[in-house]
Scaffold this motif. Structure first.
Motif, PDB file in Angstrom:
ATOM      1  N   LEU A 149       4.298  -4.372  -5.758  1.00  0.00           N
ATOM      2  CA  LEU A 149       4.222  -3.598  -4.519  1.00  0.00           C
ATOM      3  C   LEU A 149       3.129  -4.141  -3.603  1.00  0.00           C
ATOM      4  O   LEU A 149       3.294  -4.184  -2.385  1.00  0.00           O
ATOM      5  N   GLY A 150       2.028  -4.582  -4.185  1.00  0.00           N
ATOM      6  CA  GLY A 150       0.946  -5.179  -3.397  1.00  0.00           C
ATOM      7  C   GLY A 150       1.376  -6.471  -2.713  1.00  0.00           C
ATOM      8  O   GLY A 150       0.998  -6.732  -1.574  1.00  0.00           O
ATOM      9  N   ASP A 151       2.180  -7.292  -3.407  1.00  0.00           N
ATOM     10  CA  ASP A 151       2.689  -8.528  -2.805  1.00  0.00           C
ATOM     11  C   ASP A 151       3.620  -8.226  -1.630  1.00  0.00           C
ATOM     12  O   ASP A 151       3.565  -8.887  -0.593  1.00  0.00           O
ATOM     13  N   VAL A 152       4.469  -7.223  -1.797  1.00  0.00           N
ATOM     14  CA  VAL A 152       5.407  -6.850  -0.726  1.00  0.00           C
ATOM     15  C   VAL A 152       4.633  -6.322   0.485  1.00  0.00           C
ATOM     16  O   VAL A 152       4.924  -6.702   1.633  1.00  0.00           O
ATOM     17  N   CYS A 153       3.649  -5.459   0.244  1.00  0.00           N
ATOM     18  CA  CYS A 153       2.839  -4.930   1.352  1.00  0.00           C
ATOM     19  C   CYS A 153       2.051  -6.042   2.042  1.00  0.00           C
ATOM     20  O   CYS A 153       1.928  -6.054   3.264  1.00  0.00           O
ATOM     21  N   GLY A 154       1.533  -6.983   1.255  1.00  0.00           N
ATOM     22  CA  GLY A 154       0.815  -8.119   1.835  1.00  0.00           C
ATOM     23  C   GLY A 154       1.715  -8.974   2.714  1.00  0.00           C
ATOM     24  O   GLY A 154       1.300  -9.431   3.783  1.00  0.00           O
ATOM     25  N   TYR A 155       2.934  -9.193   2.271  1.00  0.00           N
ATOM     26  CA  TYR A 155       3.886  -9.958   3.076  1.00  0.00           C
ATOM     27  C   TYR A 155       4.199  -9.216   4.369  1.00  0.00           C
ATOM     28  O   TYR A 155       4.243  -9.822   5.442  1.00  0.00           O
ATOM     29  N   LEU A 156       4.417  -7.913   4.275  1.00  0.00           N
ATOM     30  CA  LEU A 156       4.715  -7.136   5.482  1.00  0.00           C
ATOM     31  C   LEU A 156       3.553  -7.145   6.467  1.00  0.00           C
ATOM     32  O   LEU A 156       3.761  -7.211   7.681  1.00  0.00           O
ATOM     33  N   MET A 157       2.338  -7.077   5.953  1.00  0.00           N
ATOM     34  CA  MET A 157       1.171  -7.040   6.834  1.00  0.00           C
ATOM     35  C   MET A 157       0.976  -8.361   7.586  1.00  0.00           C
ATOM     36  O   MET A 157       0.394  -8.374   8.673  1.00  0.00           O
ATOM     37  N   ARG A 158       1.453  -9.458   7.035  1.00  0.00           N
ATOM     38  CA  ARG A 158       1.309 -10.769   7.700  1.00  0.00           C
ATOM     39  C   ARG A 158       2.443 -11.067   8.675  1.00  0.00           C
ATOM     40  O   ARG A 158       2.357 -12.029   9.439  1.00  0.00           O
ATOM     41  N   TYR A 159       3.519 -10.276   8.682  1.00  0.00           N
ATOM     42  CA  TYR A 159       4.689 -10.574   9.503  1.00  0.00           C
ATOM     43  C   TYR A 159       4.391 -10.307  10.974  1.00  0.00           C
ATOM     44  O   TYR A 159       3.988  -9.211  11.349  1.00  0.00           O
ATOM     45  N   GLU A 160       4.591 -11.326  11.786  1.00  0.00           N
ATOM     46  CA  GLU A 160       4.351 -11.212  13.227  1.00  0.00           C
ATOM     47  C   GLU A 160       5.480 -11.880  13.996  1.00  0.00           C
ATOM     48  O   GLU A 160       6.096 -12.828  13.516  1.00  0.00           O
ATOM     49  N   ILE A 161       5.737 -11.373  15.179  1.00  0.00           N
ATOM     50  CA  ILE A 161       6.642 -12.028  16.114  1.00  0.00           C
ATOM     51  C   ILE A 161       5.798 -12.339  17.338  1.00  0.00           C
ATOM     52  O   ILE A 161       5.463 -11.445  18.123  1.00  0.00           O
ATOM     53  N   GLY A 162       5.432 -13.593  17.473  1.00  0.00           N
ATOM     54  CA  GLY A 162       4.503 -13.983  18.528  1.00  0.00           C
ATOM     55  C   GLY A 162       3.154 -13.344  18.255  1.00  0.00           C
ATOM     56  O   GLY A 162       2.665 -13.361  17.131  1.00  0.00           O
ATOM     57  N   PRO A 163       2.545 -12.730  19.261  1.00  0.00           N
ATOM     58  CA  PRO A 163       1.237 -12.100  19.046  1.00  0.00           C
ATOM     59  C   PRO A 163       1.328 -10.655  18.549  1.00  0.00           C
ATOM     60  O   PRO A 163       0.316 -10.017  18.324  1.00  0.00           O
ATOM     61  N   VAL A 164       2.545 -10.132  18.370  1.00  0.00           N
ATOM     62  CA  VAL A 164       2.729  -8.722  18.005  1.00  0.00           C
ATOM     63  C   VAL A 164       2.832  -8.584  16.480  1.00  0.00           C
ATOM     64  O   VAL A 164       3.735  -9.152  15.866  1.00  0.00           O
ATOM     65  N   PRO A 165       1.932  -7.841  15.858  1.00  0.00           N
ATOM     66  CA  PRO A 165       1.967  -7.661  14.403  1.00  0.00           C
ATOM     67  C   PRO A 165       3.027  -6.630  13.992  1.00  0.00           C
ATOM     68  O   PRO A 165       2.718  -5.481  13.685  1.00  0.00           O
ATOM     69  N   ILE A 166       4.272  -7.040  13.977  1.00  0.00           N
ATOM     70  CA  ILE A 166       5.396  -6.153  13.700  1.00  0.00           C
ATOM     71  C   ILE A 166       5.271  -5.508  12.325  1.00  0.00           C
ATOM     72  O   ILE A 166       5.562  -4.321  12.160  1.00  0.00           O
TER      73      ILE A 166
END
Length: 69
Positions: free
Chosen positions: A33-50
């Motif tokens: 679960l920590g790996d999944v949350c870490g991946y989600l926290m790094r996901y960005e589209i351009g400068p927007v941290p989606i």
């Protein structure tokens, strides 16, 4: 109806625990679960941290529906 809801949440909690246990085994390809949350926290589209916005929105929704009285 209340018993059904409690049973559903209990089953979901047990499934989360089972997946987390499976991810901690040696040589497992299941992400924790920590790996999944870490991946989600790094996901960005351009400068927007989606990912951060989505994760914050999810926790806001959970709090609003289940914790606010």
């Amino acid at each position: 109806m209340r018993v059904l809801a409690i049973t559903g949440f209990s089953v979901a909690l047990l499934l989360f625990a089972a997946v987390e246990w499976a991810s901690r085994r040696e040589g497992s390809r299941v992400p924790s679960l920590g790996d999944v949350c870490g991946y989600l926290m790094r996901y960005e589209i351009g400068p927007v941290p989606i990912g951060r916005i989505g994760l914050f929105s999810f926790w806001w929704w959970v709090g609003w529906h289940f914790l606010a009285r």
